[in-house]
Design a protein around this motif. Structure first.
Motif, PDB file in Angstrom:
ATOM      1  N   MET A  60     -30.828  66.189 -30.339  1.00 53.21           N
ATOM      2  CA  MET A  60     -31.256  66.293 -28.956  1.00 53.21           C
ATOM      3  C   MET A  60     -30.317  67.226 -28.181  1.00 53.21           C
ATOM      4  SD  MET A  60     -31.541  63.266 -26.161  1.00 53.21           S
ATOM      5  CE  MET A  60     -31.737  63.661 -24.452  1.00 53.21           C
ATOM      6  N   ARG A  61     -30.916  68.113 -27.375  1.00 53.18           N
ATOM      7  CA  ARG A  61     -30.078  69.021 -26.584  1.00 53.18           C
ATOM      8  C   ARG A  61     -30.032  68.521 -25.138  1.00 53.18           C
ATOM      9  NH1 ARG A  61     -30.514  75.520 -27.205  1.00 53.18           N
ATOM     10  NH2 ARG A  61     -29.800  76.120 -25.134  1.00 53.18           N
ATOM     11  N   LEU A 113     -24.527  63.973 -20.436  1.00 57.34           N
ATOM     12  CA  LEU A 113     -23.857  63.064 -21.367  1.00 57.34           C
ATOM     13  C   LEU A 113     -22.354  63.216 -21.158  1.00 57.34           C
ATOM     14  CD1 LEU A 113     -23.868  61.126 -23.821  1.00 57.34           C
ATOM     15  CD2 LEU A 113     -23.770  63.156 -25.279  1.00 57.34           C
ATOM     16  N   MET A 114     -21.693  62.089 -20.860  1.00 56.19           N
ATOM     17  CA  MET A 114     -20.238  62.118 -20.643  1.00 56.19           C
ATOM     18  C   MET A 114     -19.538  61.420 -21.802  1.00 56.19           C
ATOM     19  SD  MET A 114     -20.062  61.309 -16.553  1.00 56.19           S
ATOM     20  CE  MET A 114     -18.298  61.562 -16.578  1.00 56.19           C
ATOM     21  N   LEU A 115     -18.561  62.109 -22.383  1.00 62.11           N
ATOM     22  CA  LEU A 115     -17.862  61.573 -23.555  1.00 62.11           C
ATOM     23  C   LEU A 115     -16.393  61.316 -23.226  1.00 62.11           C
ATOM     24  CD1 LEU A 115     -19.140  64.315 -26.033  1.00 62.11           C
ATOM     25  CD2 LEU A 115     -20.049  61.974 -25.832  1.00 62.11           C
ATOM     26  N   ASP A 116     -15.857  60.239 -23.742  1.00 53.91           N
ATOM     27  CA  ASP A 116     -14.399  60.032 -23.621  1.00 53.91           C
ATOM     28  C   ASP A 116     -13.894  59.347 -24.886  1.00 53.91           C
ATOM     29  OD1 ASP A 116     -12.378  60.121 -20.944  1.00 53.91           O
ATOM     30  OD2 ASP A 116     -11.676  58.973 -22.689  1.00 53.91           O
ATOM     31  N   LYS A 117     -12.671  59.724 -25.265  1.00 55.04           N
ATOM     32  CA  LYS A 117     -12.114  59.145 -26.498  1.00 55.04           C
ATOM     33  C   LYS A 117     -11.734  57.675 -26.315  1.00 55.04           C
ATOM     34  CE  LYS A 117      -7.476  60.874 -25.522  1.00 55.04           C
ATOM     35  NZ  LYS A 117      -6.416  61.789 -25.864  1.00 55.04           N
ATOM     36  N   THR A 118     -11.464  57.259 -25.057  1.00 54.87           N
ATOM     37  CA  THR A 118     -11.050  55.865 -24.832  1.00 54.87           C
ATOM     38  C   THR A 118     -12.185  55.085 -24.174  1.00 54.87           C
ATOM     39  OG1 THR A 118     -10.188  56.397 -22.663  1.00 54.87           O
ATOM     40  CG2 THR A 118      -8.633  56.517 -24.451  1.00 54.87           C
ATOM     41  N   ASP A 119     -11.909  53.823 -23.902  1.00 53.01           N
ATOM     42  CA  ASP A 119     -12.858  52.992 -23.172  1.00 53.01           C
ATOM     43  C   ASP A 119     -12.287  52.764 -21.767  1.00 53.01           C
ATOM     44  OD1 ASP A 119     -15.181  51.663 -22.920  1.00 53.01           O
ATOM     45  OD2 ASP A 119     -14.618  49.900 -24.093  1.00 53.01           O
ATOM     46  N   PHE A 120     -13.142  52.476 -20.806  1.00 50.53           N
ATOM     47  CA  PHE A 120     -12.678  52.302 -19.410  1.00 50.53           C
ATOM     48  C   PHE A 120     -12.784  50.848 -18.990  1.00 50.53           C
ATOM     49  CE2 PHE A 120     -12.840  56.724 -19.705  1.00 50.53           C
ATOM     50  CZ  PHE A 120     -12.180  57.276 -18.624  1.00 50.53           C
ATOM     51  N   PRO A 121     -11.856  50.327 -18.164  1.00 50.50           N
ATOM     52  CA  PRO A 121     -10.683  51.015 -17.609  1.00 50.50           C
ATOM     53  C   PRO A 121      -9.638  51.309 -18.687  1.00 50.50           C
ATOM     54  CG  PRO A 121     -10.733  48.693 -16.923  1.00 50.50           C
ATOM     55  CD  PRO A 121     -11.962  48.933 -17.713  1.00 50.50           C
ATOM     56  N   ALA A 146     -23.922  75.361 -26.384  1.00 52.16           N
ATOM     57  CA  ALA A 146     -22.563  74.828 -26.569  1.00 52.16           C
ATOM     58  C   ALA A 146     -22.666  73.650 -27.537  1.00 52.16           C
ATOM     59  CB  ALA A 146     -22.007  74.369 -25.229  1.00 52.16           C
ATOM     60  N   ARG A 147     -21.624  73.462 -28.355  1.00 56.33           N
ATOM     61  CA  ARG A 147     -21.650  72.353 -29.329  1.00 56.33           C
ATOM     62  C   ARG A 147     -20.321  71.602 -29.289  1.00 56.33           C
ATOM     63  NH1 ARG A 147     -23.969  76.406 -32.650  1.00 56.33           N
ATOM     64  NH2 ARG A 147     -26.215  76.074 -32.790  1.00 56.33           N
ATOM     65  N   VAL A 148     -20.419  70.278 -29.417  1.00 59.25           N
ATOM     66  CA  VAL A 148     -19.184  69.499 -29.603  1.00 59.25           C
ATOM     67  C   VAL A 148     -19.334  68.664 -30.868  1.00 59.25           C
ATOM     68  CG1 VAL A 148     -18.627  69.342 -27.132  1.00 59.25           C
ATOM     69  CG2 VAL A 148     -19.915  67.515 -28.180  1.00 59.25           C
ATOM     70  N   THR A 149     -18.237  68.526 -31.578  1.00 65.63           N
ATOM     71  CA  THR A 149     -18.221  67.689 -32.783  1.00 65.63           C
ATOM     72  C   THR A 149     -17.360  66.466 -32.493  1.00 65.63           C
ATOM     73  OG1 THR A 149     -18.317  69.703 -34.080  1.00 65.63           O
ATOM     74  CG2 THR A 149     -17.733  67.693 -35.272  1.00 65.63           C
ATOM     75  N   LEU A 150     -17.902  65.288 -32.782  1.00 63.65           N
ATOM     76  CA  LEU A 150     -17.154  64.048 -32.562  1.00 63.65           C
ATOM     77  C   LEU A 150     -16.384  63.659 -33.825  1.00 63.65           C
ATOM     78  CD1 LEU A 150     -19.809  61.925 -30.606  1.00 63.65           C
ATOM     79  CD2 LEU A 150     -18.121  63.550 -29.732  1.00 63.65           C
ATOM     80  N   LEU A 194     -23.227  67.490 -31.221  1.00 63.15           N
ATOM     81  CA  LEU A 194     -24.109  67.406 -30.051  1.00 63.15           C
ATOM     82  C   LEU A 194     -24.219  68.794 -29.418  1.00 63.15           C
ATOM     83  CD1 LEU A 194     -22.373  64.226 -28.624  1.00 63.15           C
ATOM     84  CD2 LEU A 194     -24.664  64.264 -29.649  1.00 63.15           C
ATOM     85  N   GLU A 195     -25.401  69.079 -28.846  1.00 65.16           N
ATOM     86  CA  GLU A 195     -25.624  70.402 -28.251  1.00 65.16           C
ATOM     87  C   GLU A 195     -25.991  70.270 -26.772  1.00 65.16           C
ATOM     88  OE1 GLU A 195     -27.280  72.796 -32.128  1.00 65.16           O
ATOM     89  OE2 GLU A 195     -28.696  72.359 -30.500  1.00 65.16           O
ATOM     90  N   ALA A 196     -25.628  71.299 -26.003  1.00 65.30           N
ATOM     91  CA  ALA A 196     -25.966  71.291 -24.571  1.00 65.30           C
ATOM     92  C   ALA A 196     -26.096  72.717 -24.054  1.00 65.30           C
ATOM     93  CB  ALA A 196     -24.882  70.566 -23.781  1.00 65.30           C
TER      94      ALA A 196
END
Ligand SMILES: Cc1cc2nc3c(=O)[nH]c(=O)nc-3n(C[C@H](O)[C@H](O)[C@H](O)COP(=O)(O)OP(=O)(O)OC[C@H]3O[C@@H](n4cnc5c(N)ncnc54)[C@H](O)[C@@H]3O)c2cc1C
Length: 388
Positions: free
Chosen positions: A1-2, A29-37, A140-144, A150-152
């Motif tokens: 999915m883009r 789509l917002m990505l973060d390596k940690t969890d919040f808070p 643009a592509r990001v690899t997790l 993922l593409e955007a």
């Protein structure tokens, strides 16, 4: 999915960009390596302009955040000290507020989520491709970390000082960025650890050539920290221990030291590449005299989000750079000039020179720090986000 937009990093820069984009109807789509808070090493000092931005964009006043326990302290006084004693102190027209960063960041992120941004935490981005603007076959592509790609159409790098997105830009001068990365160390102590109560922000100068120390009130704790540029092979851990000694704090009550880099004089003139834009610490947007980064993260996140929303499919970089040139980059450039003037005068004439400078016009200088006046000749400052 883009996706229309992927934002890497859910701190203040990412949350503000995400909110602006979700409100404009983009799929985000917002990505973060940690969890919040999540814990965040920070003094949490908020200036007048930060309060105005949070109110204008997020609809939350400092009173709201205080009632929610997110803003823990406010002070309308300040003290600047050196080893010889107080250099300057006084009352302020506008108070500084102090936020618990873990809760502050989580609250901002909730706003982005409520507006429609999709949040995916515990998702570390390990590699990026900024893509090619205008070429539909090259998103643009990001690899997790788990290998997902993922593409955007657009990628916003809001992933902090050690940004993976920034490091994927082929033209970036990594050596220059590393040179201006200031090590910062901060610990939280019980107020009883200090010989005197701390009810206003204290700045300590003369400890290191290009940097300073601080003691800030923080609710049930007091935050003690130092940050500065690496000069002459300074060992920051031992410098911090000297600072603890000088503050007359028993070293036995100091927890293990924690550090995090602060981009300190690093702002990129062009924080864009292909389909990617950098905001906040990722683009080096921290004020180089006092190290104020929360406002610049919020403001550049907002401008990046607005630029992408307004571009509606066209290249967003020129719109973003235009906003940065109007509001942000001149401030950071003038503050950089002022800091070298002050650091050099302190080297030549001692910390007293800073006291003379501050005491020459304390209320106008306080307005400069707060953002009512510009670092450029103390002219009245107009922020675009307040005029929209
Ligand atoms: C010790 C210290 C004290 C400070 N005190 C103050 C202060 O009092 N006032 C002030 O205004 N500023 C202060 N600052 C600066 C301020 O903390 C930063 O400028 C601000 O946090 C920048 O916000 P940001 O959103 O750009 O980045 P961050 O707040 O760092 O958020 C970046 C986010 O990206 C995520 N991330 C990083 N890498 C990845 C990856 N590979 N994949 C997925 N997610 C990723 C992180 O988990 C994080 O949530 C201080 C900084 C330090 C180090």
């Amino acid at each position: 999915m883009r996706h229309d937009v992927i934002i890497c990093g859910c701190g203040p820069a990412g949350a503000t960009a995400g909110l602006a984009l979700a409100r404009s109807g983009r799929s985000v789509l917002m990505l973060d390596k940690t969890d919040f808070p999540r814990p965040k090493l920070c003094g949490g000092l908020l200036t007048w302009k930060t309060a105005r931005l949070v109110e204008t964009v997020f609809g939350e006043t400092m009173a709201d955040l205080t009632a929610a326990g997110i803003v823990t302290n406010a002070s309308d006084r300040f003290v600047i000290r050196s080893s010889r004693g107080v250099l300057a102190q006084g009352a302020l027209l506008h108070p500084f507020h102090f936020a618990d960063r873990a809760r502050f960041d989580a609250r901002l992120l909730e706003h982005a989520q409520r507006a429609g941004a999709q949040i995916k935490t515990k998702s570390r981005v390990t590699a990026c491709d900024p893509g090619k603007a205008g070429d539909d076959t090259h998103p643009a592509r990001v690899t997790l970390a788990d290998g997902t790609v993922l593409e955007a159409d657009t990628l916003i790098g809001a992933d902090g000082a050690n940004s993976v997105v920034r490091n994927s830009f082929p033209g970036i001068d990594k050596a220059r960025f590393a040179r201006n990365m200031a090590p910062a160390i901060e610990v939280a102590l019980a107020p009883s650890a200090l010989p005197e109560p701390v009810d206003c922000p204290q700045l300590h100068v003369g400890l290191l050539e290009a940097g300073y120390g601080w003691v800030f009130p923080a609710g049930e704790s007091v935050l003690v920290g130092i940050c500065g540029l690496r000069r002459n092979n300074v060992n920051f851990s031992s410098l911090f221990r000297d600072f603890i000694d000088y503050l007359k704090i028993d070293p036995a009550v100091v927890p293990p030291l924690r550090g995090h880099p602060l981009p300190y004089g690093n702002a990129l003139d062009d924080p864009t590449c292909g389909r990617a834009l950098l905001a906040g610490d990722a683009g080096g947007f921290v004020e180089p005299l006092f190290g104020e980064g929360i406002f610049y993260a919020l403001c550049t996140g907002l401008y990046a989000g607005q630029a992408v929303a307004e571009a509606s499919g066209r290249a967003s970089s020129p719109l973003y750079i235009d906003r940065l040139r109007r509001d942000i980059l001149p401030e950071l450039r003038w503050s950089d000039r002022l800091r070298w003037l002050l650091f050099r005068s302190m080297q030549l004439a001692g910390p007293r020179s800073l006291g003379l400078f501050v005491n020459s016009g304390p209320s106008r200088l306080a307005e400069m720090v707060h953002g009512l006046r510009s670092f450029a000749w103390l002219r009245r400052k107009r922020w675009s986000f307040l005029e929209q």
